[in-house]
Design a protein around this motif. Structure first.
Motif, PDB file in Angstrom:
ATOM      1  N   THR A 156      17.923 113.131 141.645  1.00  0.00           N
ATOM      2  CA  THR A 156      19.200 112.521 141.283  1.00  0.00           C
ATOM      3  C   THR A 156      19.736 112.994 139.945  1.00  0.00           C
ATOM      4  O   THR A 156      20.929 112.947 139.711  1.00  0.00           O
ATOM      5  N   ALA A 157      18.882 113.424 139.041  1.00  0.00           N
ATOM      6  CA  ALA A 157      19.329 113.862 137.713  1.00  0.00           C
ATOM      7  C   ALA A 157      18.634 115.171 137.358  1.00  0.00           C
ATOM      8  O   ALA A 157      17.411 115.199 137.225  1.00  0.00           O
ATOM      9  N   PRO A 158      19.382 116.253 137.228  1.00  0.00           N
ATOM     10  CA  PRO A 158      18.765 117.570 137.094  1.00  0.00           C
ATOM     11  C   PRO A 158      18.450 117.976 135.664  1.00  0.00           C
ATOM     12  O   PRO A 158      18.319 119.157 135.386  1.00  0.00           O
ATOM     13  N   HIS A 159      18.298 117.033 134.745  1.00  0.00           N
ATOM     14  CA  HIS A 159      18.149 117.424 133.339  1.00  0.00           C
ATOM     15  C   HIS A 159      16.816 118.094 133.060  1.00  0.00           C
ATOM     16  O   HIS A 159      16.738 118.993 132.222  1.00  0.00           O
ATOM     17  N   ALA A 160      15.740 117.681 133.748  1.00  0.00           N
ATOM     18  CA  ALA A 160      14.453 118.338 133.521  1.00  0.00           C
ATOM     19  C   ALA A 160      14.494 119.810 133.926  1.00  0.00           C
ATOM     20  O   ALA A 160      14.105 120.680 133.146  1.00  0.00           O
ATOM     21  N   PRO A 161      14.980 120.152 135.129  1.00  0.00           N
ATOM     22  CA  PRO A 161      15.062 121.576 135.453  1.00  0.00           C
ATOM     23  C   PRO A 161      16.037 122.329 134.562  1.00  0.00           C
ATOM     24  O   PRO A 161      15.809 123.503 134.251  1.00  0.00           O
ATOM     25  N   GLN A 162      17.113 121.684 134.113  1.00  0.00           N
ATOM     26  CA  GLN A 162      18.031 122.355 133.189  1.00  0.00           C
ATOM     27  C   GLN A 162      17.342 122.645 131.862  1.00  0.00           C
ATOM     28  O   GLN A 162      17.556 123.705 131.256  1.00  0.00           O
ATOM     29  N   ALA A 163      16.508 121.708 131.415  1.00  0.00           N
ATOM     30  CA  ALA A 163      15.751 121.950 130.187  1.00  0.00           C
ATOM     31  C   ALA A 163      14.796 123.118 130.376  1.00  0.00           C
ATOM     32  O   ALA A 163      14.662 123.984 129.498  1.00  0.00           O
ATOM     33  N   GLU A 164      14.123 123.169 131.520  1.00  0.00           N
ATOM     34  CA  GLU A 164      13.224 124.283 131.787  1.00  0.00           C
ATOM     35  C   GLU A 164      13.989 125.604 131.856  1.00  0.00           C
ATOM     36  O   GLU A 164      13.505 126.641 131.380  1.00  0.00           O
ATOM     37  N   LEU A 165      15.170 125.583 132.438  1.00  0.00           N
ATOM     38  CA  LEU A 165      15.987 126.798 132.498  1.00  0.00           C
ATOM     39  C   LEU A 165      16.313 127.312 131.097  1.00  0.00           C
ATOM     40  O   LEU A 165      16.224 128.515 130.819  1.00  0.00           O
ATOM     41  N   LEU A 166      16.698 126.397 130.213  1.00  0.00           N
ATOM     42  CA  LEU A 166      17.028 126.809 128.853  1.00  0.00           C
ATOM     43  C   LEU A 166      15.787 127.335 128.130  1.00  0.00           C
ATOM     44  O   LEU A 166      15.838 128.362 127.435  1.00  0.00           O
ATOM     45  N   LEU A 167      14.663 126.659 128.301  1.00  0.00           N
ATOM     46  CA  LEU A 167      13.424 127.111 127.667  1.00  0.00           C
ATOM     47  C   LEU A 167      12.999 128.472 128.216  1.00  0.00           C
ATOM     48  O   LEU A 167      12.498 129.328 127.473  1.00  0.00           O
ATOM     49  N   ALA A 168      13.223 128.706 129.507  1.00  0.00           N
ATOM     50  CA  ALA A 168      12.918 130.016 130.083  1.00  0.00           C
ATOM     51  C   ALA A 168      13.811 131.095 129.496  1.00  0.00           C
ATOM     52  O   ALA A 168      13.367 132.225 129.238  1.00  0.00           O
ATOM     53  N   THR A 169      15.088 130.764 129.265  1.00  0.00           N
ATOM     54  CA  THR A 169      15.998 131.718 128.624  1.00  0.00           C
ATOM     55  C   THR A 169      15.504 132.078 127.226  1.00  0.00           C
ATOM     56  O   THR A 169      15.532 133.255 126.823  1.00  0.00           O
ATOM     57  N   LEU A 170      15.041 131.080 126.498  1.00  0.00           N
ATOM     58  CA  LEU A 170      14.528 131.330 125.148  1.00  0.00           C
ATOM     59  C   LEU A 170      13.235 132.151 125.198  1.00  0.00           C
ATOM     60  O   LEU A 170      13.021 133.048 124.370  1.00  0.00           O
ATOM     61  N   ASP A 171      12.373 131.862 126.184  1.00  0.00           N
ATOM     62  CA  ASP A 171      11.159 132.658 126.354  1.00  0.00           C
ATOM     63  C   ASP A 171      11.507 134.114 126.666  1.00  0.00           C
ATOM     64  O   ASP A 171      10.892 135.044 126.128  1.00  0.00           O
ATOM     65  N   ARG A 172      12.494 134.285 127.521  1.00  0.00           N
ATOM     66  CA  ARG A 172      12.918 135.645 127.879  1.00  0.00           C
ATOM     67  C   ARG A 172      13.453 136.392 126.662  1.00  0.00           C
ATOM     68  O   ARG A 172      13.150 137.576 126.464  1.00  0.00           O
ATOM     69  N   ALA A 173      14.245 135.708 125.827  1.00  0.00           N
ATOM     70  CA  ALA A 173      14.755 136.341 124.614  1.00  0.00           C
ATOM     71  C   ALA A 173      13.626 136.724 123.667  1.00  0.00           C
ATOM     72  O   ALA A 173      13.724 137.722 122.941  1.00  0.00           O
ATOM     73  N   ASP A 174      12.539 135.941 123.697  1.00  0.00           N
ATOM     74  CA  ASP A 174      11.363 136.251 122.862  1.00  0.00           C
ATOM     75  C   ASP A 174      10.427 137.253 123.535  1.00  0.00           C
ATOM     76  O   ASP A 174       9.338 137.522 123.015  1.00  0.00           O
ATOM     77  N   ARG A 175      10.832 137.764 124.720  1.00  0.00           N
ATOM     78  CA  ARG A 175      10.026 138.714 125.501  1.00  0.00           C
ATOM     79  C   ARG A 175       8.704 138.110 125.984  1.00  0.00           C
ATOM     80  O   ARG A 175       7.747 138.844 126.251  1.00  0.00           O
ATOM     81  N   ASP A 176       8.646 136.812 126.100  1.00  0.00           N
ATOM     82  CA  ASP A 176       7.473 136.147 126.669  1.00  0.00           C
ATOM     83  C   ASP A 176       7.751 135.949 128.153  1.00  0.00           C
ATOM     84  O   ASP A 176       8.034 134.839 128.630  1.00  0.00           O
ATOM     85  N   TYR A 177       7.666 137.037 128.897  1.00  0.00           N
ATOM     86  CA  TYR A 177       8.106 137.034 130.286  1.00  0.00           C
ATOM     87  C   TYR A 177       7.208 136.183 131.181  1.00  0.00           C
ATOM     88  O   TYR A 177       7.700 135.534 132.116  1.00  0.00           O
ATOM     89  N   GLU A 178       5.919 136.186 130.928  1.00  0.00           N
ATOM     90  CA  GLU A 178       5.020 135.389 131.763  1.00  0.00           C
ATOM     91  C   GLU A 178       5.320 133.899 131.623  1.00  0.00           C
ATOM     92  O   GLU A 178       5.351 133.152 132.608  1.00  0.00           O
ATOM     93  N   ALA A 179       5.564 133.450 130.392  1.00  0.00           N
ATOM     94  CA  ALA A 179       5.906 132.038 130.183  1.00  0.00           C
ATOM     95  C   ALA A 179       7.224 131.698 130.867  1.00  0.00           C
ATOM     96  O   ALA A 179       7.374 130.624 131.472  1.00  0.00           O
ATOM     97  N   ALA A 180       8.175 132.629 130.796  1.00  0.00           N
ATOM     98  CA  ALA A 180       9.467 132.392 131.449  1.00  0.00           C
ATOM     99  C   ALA A 180       9.290 132.256 132.952  1.00  0.00           C
ATOM    100  O   ALA A 180       9.889 131.374 133.587  1.00  0.00           O
ATOM    101  N   LEU A 181       8.456 133.109 133.550  1.00  0.00           N
ATOM    102  CA  LEU A 181       8.243 133.037 134.998  1.00  0.00           C
ATOM    103  C   LEU A 181       7.621 131.717 135.406  1.00  0.00           C
ATOM    104  O   LEU A 181       7.982 131.139 136.446  1.00  0.00           O
ATOM    105  N   VAL A 182       6.691 131.211 134.622  1.00  0.00           N
ATOM    106  CA  VAL A 182       6.064 129.926 134.939  1.00  0.00           C
ATOM    107  C   VAL A 182       7.123 128.825 134.975  1.00  0.00           C
ATOM    108  O   VAL A 182       7.172 127.995 135.893  1.00  0.00           O
ATOM    109  N   ARG A 183       7.977 128.808 133.971  1.00  0.00           N
ATOM    110  CA  ARG A 183       9.026 127.774 133.919  1.00  0.00           C
ATOM    111  C   ARG A 183       9.993 127.930 135.096  1.00  0.00           C
ATOM    112  O   ARG A 183      10.377 126.935 135.740  1.00  0.00           O
ATOM    113  N   LEU A 184      10.414 129.147 135.375  1.00  0.00           N
ATOM    114  CA  LEU A 184      11.393 129.370 136.433  1.00  0.00           C
ATOM    115  C   LEU A 184      10.821 129.019 137.797  1.00  0.00           C
ATOM    116  O   LEU A 184      11.511 128.410 138.628  1.00  0.00           O
ATOM    117  N   ASP A 185       9.572 129.366 138.048  1.00  0.00           N
ATOM    118  CA  ASP A 185       8.964 129.010 139.332  1.00  0.00           C
ATOM    119  C   ASP A 185       8.832 127.499 139.481  1.00  0.00           C
ATOM    120  O   ASP A 185       8.916 126.960 140.594  1.00  0.00           O
TER     121      ASP A 185
END
Length: 578
Positions: free
Chosen positions: A213-242
């Motif tokens: 009903t409220a998508p804020h948790a996945p939106q938070a994960e999406l933003l954190l994955a974007t930040l991980d990607r910018a930091d080149r921490d690709y494995e961490a980003a994939l975990v969040r995105l999956d």
């Protein structure tokens, strides 16, 4: 005959008990038993609308209630909401305008009016409506939240930050925290964005129920994955995105996660997996718009009809006064390097940039007021005599000043709106002393880059499929090839590959073309871009300076784009490829 108050009470009781069908049947019975009672029709319209059971039926019921009791504010507001839902936004705006003329301080009406203006793309009027609503109802969190989002779209990020902090003072909800987190990300406050996104996760942990009903948790994960990607921490980003992709989040949010996953896999050189993620992501993103494929086909067909119509026109010559600060128009297909070119000009002290605001379209929309008639594009070109052109130029300048402030009075405006390339004939007619700069890039890279983007729910929807992306490129750039030799306004084509291989030489040619003196600050455009907001999907890339990893990217996806080569090959020959 049952008394009307008893029937209306029965409707409310049924709703409270979750008996929706009983509530609808009772409300319908009330309208039959008391056909001249506006409260009966009002109850029926409200039930049909609030439960989404029959929105067209809600429109009819609320229209009948308004006929019986004109100007009743809740009726008009609900009717406006119903009209918006069925796509009749102009009518909804007209009805609320009449209501607000009679009740100019009605907070709920102003709030709804702001929502309608925002839905129609008029963010300036939306912000005004929300501000007026807050004067009548200070501290109303939903109004503040919508105002903040509108200010973000108006690029007034500092003002939006003030508003979002006001919301947090009222309620520290996941939605409010995430609004500020996304803003901090736009402002390049990465650490603060990360802290806020983590706070949103603490407020709404990853559990099954709330995610439905409220998508804020996945939106938070999406933003954190974007930040991980910018930091080149690709494995961490994939975990969040999956985690988002396998959650109960709605399809559009999963689509955003899949598109992000595609970018991460691309940077990891896992190109076939990346393409599969992009493709599935776009399929899910397409669910956020109705009839998107038909609207895309219609839009492409319209561009091709416009090309033929303009080619058949013979327009009389007109004489207009030169402008003291003629604008520069940066056009091209999306993802062709228009943002990079805009940032070069943005680092020059003589220019102020538009950041992709629809200034030209807003000016043309005023033509009916200026001339008393309004023909559709491109037939309106035939209305543009000298006096009309002068009035349109004045309107354009007013729009620029309203959005950009005093800088638009003192500097030349660089109007970057890629698809204004299809309005080149209008620019030629209205601004003959302007300059048009056309951003070009290998067509294969352009189409893939567009297909690999999440342009958001307000985008036109052409890029959900590679087939429609390529066909739009064919329509748009075919239009340019057809019209360019008939233009009187000076134009210059600039290849992205040339900018990235020899920045200084290309930048000097650009600045010379528009008639401005050279400024060394142009070469340090990345630092300038980092200090301001950029609204397009390129807004992180332009802060990195010039890089060439996006040149000839198509070769990594050749098997996926090879079937479209016959349609793209003429443009590779015309514009160059790598």
């Amino acid at each position: 005959m049952p008394a009307l108050p008893d029937l209306l009470q029965a409707v409310e009781v049924a709703l409270q008990q979750g008996q929706v069908r009983t509530a609808v049947d009772t409300a319908r019975h009330a309208t039959r038993a008391h056909p001249d009672a506006p409260t009966a029709w009002r109850a029926l319209g409200r039930v049909l609308l609030s439960k989404g059971l029959d929105v067209p039926g809600a429109v009819e019921a609320l229209q009948r209630a308004d006929e019986l009791d004109p100007g009743h504010a809740p009726t008009v507001i609900n009717l406006a909401i119903a009209l918006r839902t069925v796509g009749r936004i102009p009518e909804a705006i007209r009805r609320l305008t009449v209501l607000l003329e009679a009740q100019p301080t009605h907070a709920h009406a102003l709030f709804t009016f702001g929502n309608l203006q925002r839905a129609s793309g008029n963010d300036v009027e939306a912000a005004r409506a929300y501000q007026r609503a807050l004067e009548s109802r200070p501290g109303h969190a939903p109004t503040l939240h919508n105002l903040g989002n509108t200010l973000v779209d108006l690029r007034r990020l500092d003002d939006a930050e003030v508003v979002f902090n006001q919301v947090l003072d009222l309620e520290r909800t996941p939605a409010a925290v995430m609004a500020l987190a996304r803003l901090c990300h736009r402002q390049r406050k990465a650490e603060q964005a990360r802290q806020l996104a983590n706070e949103a996760l603490e407020l709404q942990p990853w559990v099954g129920g709330p995610l439905l009903t409220a998508p804020h948790a996945p939106q938070a994960e999406l933003l954190l994955a974007t930040l991980d990607r910018a930091d080149r921490d690709y494995e961490a980003a994939l975990v969040r995105l999956d985690r988002v992709i396998t959650s109960g989040a709605p399809d559009p949010i999963k689509g955003s996660a899949l598109v992000q996953k595609g970018h991460v896999l691309d940077r990891m050189s896992r190109h076939d997996e990346a393409f599969a993620a992009f493709q599935e992501g776009q399929n899910r993103l397409a669910t956020q718009q109705s009839e998107v494929d038909e609207r895309s086909r219609s839009g492409r067909a319209r561009i091709r009809r416009d090309t033929q119509t303009i080619a058949a026109m013979t327009l009389p010559s007109i004489t207009v006064e030169p402008m003291p600060r003629p604008p520069v128009f940066i056009v091209g297909f999306p993802r062709s390097g228009t943002t990079l070119l805009e940032q070069l000009f943005g680092a020059h002290p003589h220019f102020v940039t538009s950041d992709e605001r629809p200034f030209l379209q807003q000016a043309l929309a005023r033509l009916d007021v200026i001339s008393g008639t309004q023909q559709p594009w491109p037939e309106l070109l035939q209305q543009l005599d000298a006096s009309t052109v002068a009035a349109l130029r004045a309107a354009y300048e007013d729009i620029c000043i309203e959005s950009l402030g005093d800088e638009a009075r003192e500097r030349r405006v660089v109007d970057k709106q890629p698809l204004n390339i299809t309005y080149a004939a209008a620019i030629d007619r209205i601004f003959p002393d302007a300059r048009i700069i056309v951003a070009l890039r290998d067509p294969r890279d352009v189409c893939l880059s567009c297909f690999f983007q999440d342009f958001g729910a307000r985008a036109a929807g052409h890029f959900y499929h590679l087939e429609s992306t390529v066909d739009l490129y064919d329509a748009v750039m075919g239009h340019w090839l057809d019209v360019r030799e008939r233009l009187s306004v000076p134009w210059m084509e600039v290849r992205y590959e040339d900018v990235t291989s020899d920045l200084e030489s290309t930048a000097r040619r650009l600045i010379d073309f528009v008639g401005a003196p050279w400024a060394e600050t142009v070469l340090d455009f990345g630092a300038h871009a980092a200090a301001r907001a950029v609204s397009t999907p390129s807004y992180h890339d332009v802060t990195q300076g010039v890089y060439r990893r996006s040149v000839a990217r198509w070769r990594q996806y050749e098997t996926h784009i090879s079937s479209f080569m016959p349609q793209l090959e003429p443009y590779v020959e015309a514009f160059g490829g790598v």
